[in-house]
Scaffold this motif. Structure first.
Motif, PDB file in Angstrom:
ATOM      1  N   GLY A 138       0.050  -1.316  -8.730  1.00  0.00           N
ATOM      2  CA  GLY A 138      -1.110  -1.082  -7.882  1.00  0.00           C
ATOM      3  C   GLY A 138      -0.819  -0.439  -6.544  1.00  0.00           C
ATOM      4  N   THR A 139       0.416  -0.073  -6.272  1.00  0.00           N
ATOM      5  CA  THR A 139       0.724   0.625  -5.026  1.00  0.00           C
ATOM      6  C   THR A 139       0.078   2.009  -5.082  1.00  0.00           C
ATOM      7  OG1 THR A 139       2.820  -0.562  -4.763  1.00  0.00           O
ATOM      8  CG2 THR A 139       2.600   1.530  -3.578  1.00  0.00           C
ATOM      9  N   PRO A 140      -0.797   2.338  -4.122  1.00  0.00           N
ATOM     10  CA  PRO A 140      -1.487   3.625  -4.196  1.00  0.00           C
ATOM     11  C   PRO A 140      -0.653   4.822  -3.755  1.00  0.00           C
ATOM     12  CG  PRO A 140      -2.343   2.333  -2.374  1.00  0.00           C
ATOM     13  CD  PRO A 140      -1.366   1.468  -3.096  1.00  0.00           C
ATOM     14  N   LEU A 141       0.455   4.586  -3.041  1.00  0.00           N
ATOM     15  CA  LEU A 141       1.257   5.689  -2.528  1.00  0.00           C
ATOM     16  C   LEU A 141       2.731   5.303  -2.500  1.00  0.00           C
ATOM     17  CD1 LEU A 141       1.358   8.514  -1.154  1.00  0.00           C
ATOM     18  CD2 LEU A 141       0.970   7.326   1.035  1.00  0.00           C
ATOM     19  N   VAL A 142       3.561   6.146  -3.112  1.00  0.00           N
ATOM     20  CA  VAL A 142       5.008   5.943  -3.100  1.00  0.00           C
ATOM     21  C   VAL A 142       5.651   7.230  -2.610  1.00  0.00           C
ATOM     22  CG1 VAL A 142       7.070   5.413  -4.463  1.00  0.00           C
ATOM     23  CG2 VAL A 142       4.880   4.340  -5.063  1.00  0.00           C
ATOM     24  N   TRP A 143       6.534   7.094  -1.616  1.00  0.00           N
ATOM     25  CA  TRP A 143       7.312   8.234  -1.148  1.00  0.00           C
ATOM     26  C   TRP A 143       8.746   8.072  -1.619  1.00  0.00           C
ATOM     27  CZ3 TRP A 143       6.076   7.938   4.797  1.00  0.00           C
ATOM     28  CH2 TRP A 143       4.765   8.366   5.041  1.00  0.00           C
ATOM     29  N   THR A 144       9.314   9.107  -2.190  1.00  0.00           N
ATOM     30  CA  THR A 144      10.759   9.159  -2.402  1.00  0.00           C
ATOM     31  C   THR A 144      11.281  10.185  -1.412  1.00  0.00           C
ATOM     32  OG1 THR A 144      10.539  10.755  -4.219  1.00  0.00           O
ATOM     33  CG2 THR A 144      10.743   8.431  -4.814  1.00  0.00           C
ATOM     34  N   VAL A 145      12.234   9.755  -0.623  1.00  0.00           N
ATOM     35  CA  VAL A 145      12.748  10.555   0.486  1.00  0.00           C
ATOM     36  C   VAL A 145      14.172  10.991   0.137  1.00  0.00           C
ATOM     37  CG1 VAL A 145      13.270  10.533   2.955  1.00  0.00           C
ATOM     38  CG2 VAL A 145      11.298   9.249   2.086  1.00  0.00           C
ATOM     39  N   TYR A 146      14.404  12.280   0.209  1.00  0.00           N
ATOM     40  CA  TYR A 146      15.701  12.860  -0.153  1.00  0.00           C
ATOM     41  C   TYR A 146      16.381  13.430   1.092  1.00  0.00           C
ATOM     42  CZ  TYR A 146      14.155  12.431  -4.975  1.00  0.00           C
ATOM     43  OH  TYR A 146      13.730  11.929  -6.177  1.00  0.00           O
ATOM     44  N   PRO A 147      17.262  12.641   1.748  1.00  0.00           N
ATOM     45  CA  PRO A 147      17.938  13.127   2.956  1.00  0.00           C
ATOM     46  C   PRO A 147      18.772  14.385   2.717  1.00  0.00           C
ATOM     47  CG  PRO A 147      18.191  10.764   2.763  1.00  0.00           C
ATOM     48  CD  PRO A 147      17.585  11.246   1.471  1.00  0.00           C
ATOM     49  N   ARG A 148      19.395  14.475   1.569  1.00  0.00           N
ATOM     50  CA  ARG A 148      20.273  15.619   1.295  1.00  0.00           C
ATOM     51  C   ARG A 148      19.497  16.942   1.332  1.00  0.00           C
ATOM     52  NH1 ARG A 148      23.961  14.654  -3.667  1.00  0.00           N
ATOM     53  NH2 ARG A 148      25.021  13.323  -2.176  1.00  0.00           N
ATOM     54  N   THR A 149      18.287  16.968   0.782  1.00  0.00           N
ATOM     55  CA  THR A 149      17.487  18.198   0.749  1.00  0.00           C
ATOM     56  C   THR A 149      16.371  18.208   1.790  1.00  0.00           C
ATOM     57  OG1 THR A 149      16.037  17.276  -0.961  1.00  0.00           O
ATOM     58  CG2 THR A 149      17.943  18.576  -1.697  1.00  0.00           C
ATOM     59  N   ASP A 194       0.831  -1.208   0.000  1.00  0.00           N
ATOM     60  CA  ASP A 194       0.000   0.000   0.000  1.00  0.00           C
ATOM     61  C   ASP A 194       0.865   1.257   0.000  1.00  0.00           C
ATOM     62  OD1 ASP A 194      -2.807  -1.010   0.188  1.00  0.00           O
ATOM     63  OD2 ASP A 194      -1.909  -2.065   1.880  1.00  0.00           O
ATOM     64  N   LEU A 195       2.028   1.161   0.611  1.00  0.00           N
ATOM     65  CA  LEU A 195       2.990   2.257   0.624  1.00  0.00           C
ATOM     66  C   LEU A 195       4.372   1.678   0.343  1.00  0.00           C
ATOM     67  CD1 LEU A 195       4.062   5.170   1.321  1.00  0.00           C
ATOM     68  CD2 LEU A 195       4.228   4.353   3.703  1.00  0.00           C
ATOM     69  N   ALA A 196       5.088   2.280  -0.592  1.00  0.00           N
ATOM     70  CA  ALA A 196       6.491   1.942  -0.847  1.00  0.00           C
ATOM     71  C   ALA A 196       7.296   3.208  -0.601  1.00  0.00           C
ATOM     72  CB  ALA A 196       6.679   1.452  -2.276  1.00  0.00           C
ATOM     73  N   VAL A 197       8.357   3.079   0.190  1.00  0.00           N
ATOM     74  CA  VAL A 197       9.210   4.224   0.505  1.00  0.00           C
ATOM     75  C   VAL A 197      10.611   3.939  -0.021  1.00  0.00           C
ATOM     76  CG1 VAL A 197      10.178   5.658   2.340  1.00  0.00           C
ATOM     77  CG2 VAL A 197       7.899   4.657   2.625  1.00  0.00           C
ATOM     78  N   GLU A 198      11.104   4.830  -0.845  1.00  0.00           N
ATOM     79  CA  GLU A 198      12.471   4.748  -1.354  1.00  0.00           C
ATOM     80  C   GLU A 198      13.257   5.919  -0.786  1.00  0.00           C
ATOM     81  OE1 GLU A 198      14.217   2.599  -3.199  1.00  0.00           O
ATOM     82  OE2 GLU A 198      12.504   1.234  -3.297  1.00  0.00           O
ATOM     83  N   VAL A 199      14.291   5.629  -0.023  1.00  0.00           N
ATOM     84  CA  VAL A 199      15.189   6.666   0.467  1.00  0.00           C
ATOM     85  C   VAL A 199      16.295   6.786  -0.577  1.00  0.00           C
ATOM     86  CG1 VAL A 199      16.747   7.388   2.319  1.00  0.00           C
ATOM     87  CG2 VAL A 199      14.616   6.170   2.867  1.00  0.00           C
ATOM     88  N   VAL A 200      16.439   7.958  -1.140  1.00  0.00           N
ATOM     89  CA  VAL A 200      17.350   8.169  -2.260  1.00  0.00           C
ATOM     90  C   VAL A 200      18.775   8.331  -1.749  1.00  0.00           C
ATOM     91  CG1 VAL A 200      17.865   9.626  -4.257  1.00  0.00           C
ATOM     92  CG2 VAL A 200      15.482   9.197  -3.598  1.00  0.00           C
ATOM     93  N   SER A 201      19.663   7.491  -2.280  1.00  0.00           N
ATOM     94  CA  SER A 201      21.081   7.513  -1.937  1.00  0.00           C
ATOM     95  C   SER A 201      21.849   8.350  -2.941  1.00  0.00           C
ATOM     96  CB  SER A 201      21.647   6.084  -1.986  1.00  0.00           C
ATOM     97  OG  SER A 201      21.002   5.265  -1.077  1.00  0.00           O
ATOM     98  N   PRO A 202      23.034   8.810  -2.576  1.00  0.00           N
ATOM     99  CA  PRO A 202      23.859   9.553  -3.531  1.00  0.00           C
ATOM    100  C   PRO A 202      24.173   8.747  -4.798  1.00  0.00           C
ATOM    101  CG  PRO A 202      24.725   9.818  -1.310  1.00  0.00           C
ATOM    102  CD  PRO A 202      23.629   8.783  -1.244  1.00  0.00           C
ATOM    103  N   SER A 203      24.191   7.431  -4.696  1.00  0.00           N
ATOM    104  CA  SER A 203      24.499   6.598  -5.864  1.00  0.00           C
ATOM    105  C   SER A 203      23.293   6.362  -6.772  1.00  0.00           C
ATOM    106  CB  SER A 203      25.074   5.247  -5.417  1.00  0.00           C
ATOM    107  OG  SER A 203      24.116   4.548  -4.648  1.00  0.00           O
ATOM    108  N   ASP A 204      22.082   6.709  -6.322  1.00  0.00           N
ATOM    109  CA  ASP A 204      20.869   6.537  -7.134  1.00  0.00           C
ATOM    110  C   ASP A 204      20.791   7.625  -8.192  1.00  0.00           C
ATOM    111  OD1 ASP A 204      19.911   4.348  -5.659  1.00  0.00           O
ATOM    112  OD2 ASP A 204      18.810   5.631  -4.274  1.00  0.00           O
ATOM    113  N   THR A 205      20.420   7.232  -9.400  1.00  0.00           N
ATOM    114  CA  THR A 205      20.171   8.239 -10.430  1.00  0.00           C
ATOM    115  C   THR A 205      18.683   8.565 -10.430  1.00  0.00           C
ATOM    116  OG1 THR A 205      19.685   6.691 -12.230  1.00  0.00           O
ATOM    117  CG2 THR A 205      22.016   7.257 -11.865  1.00  0.00           C
ATOM    118  N   GLU A 206      18.343   9.734 -10.934  1.00  0.00           N
ATOM    119  CA  GLU A 206      16.938  10.128 -10.999  1.00  0.00           C
ATOM    120  C   GLU A 206      16.159   9.170 -11.893  1.00  0.00           C
ATOM    121  OE1 GLU A 206      13.717  11.999  -9.633  1.00  0.00           O
ATOM    122  OE2 GLU A 206      15.738  12.327  -8.907  1.00  0.00           O
TER     123      GLU A 206
END
Length: 182
Positions: free
Chosen positions: A132-143, A106-118
């Protein structure tokens, strides 16, 4: 010059790979990722803790960290978001298996690492939403930001002072974005 088509791997073959903690299966191909950095790990733990405490006092459900979900077959895709949430009414304690989940969270959270590309991040978001995931968070620690993507195709950016809440998917859950980085 001739080319030889590479045979795509199935979920069953992927599940038997040794040391698959930092791997995902994307359209039949194995994709390796870097181990988590210290900051990344702390943010994942904080988000997991905040979500873990919430359903215990609210609607129930299950929180996973780096749990694999089958998002598509033929070719097969297994993604392991940094943190995930499944509503209690979608699964029972008996159906939590040792293998990969058979439905999108229902929720997928991706914490973005410096090695991840956009491009990689956007591909993961699309894979979850398409499954079918209704909500995805991308989390950017740097910003210190979160971008929330919803199934209707909308995305909203939350900054450190904003309140993160999505009552349709996470009823009763809310936190200040800055809390994710404490």
């Amino acid at each position: 010059m001739s080319s030889v088509a590479q045979r795509l791997m199935t979920i069953e073959e992927f599940s038997r790979l040794p040391g698959s903690e930092h791997k995902e299966l994307v359209r039949g191909e194995v994709v390796e990722s870097m181990p988590l950095g210290a900051q990344h790990g702390m943010v994942v733990l904080t988000i997991g803790t905040l979500l873990r405490l919430w359903p215990k006092s609210s609607t129930g459900g299950y929180i996973g960290v780096r749990a694999g979900y089958t998002l598509s077959r033929n070719p097969d895709t297994v993604r392991g978001p940094d943190v995930s949430y499944m509503r209690e009414d979608w699964m029972s304690q008996k159906s939590v298996s040792e293998g990969f989940g058979h439905m999108a969270p229902d929720l997928a959270v991706e914490v973005v690492s410096p090695s991840d590309t956009e491009v990689e991040v956007r591909e993961k978001v699309r894979d979850f939403l398409s499954a079918g995931t209704p909500l995805v968070w991308t989390v950017y620690p740097r910003t210190r930001e979160v971008i929330a993507y919803t199934a209707n195709g909308l995305a909203r950016t939350y900054s450190a002072d904003d309140i993160l809440e999505h009552p349709d998917v996470l009823p009763g859950f809310s936190c200040k974005v800055a809390e994710l980085f404490e």
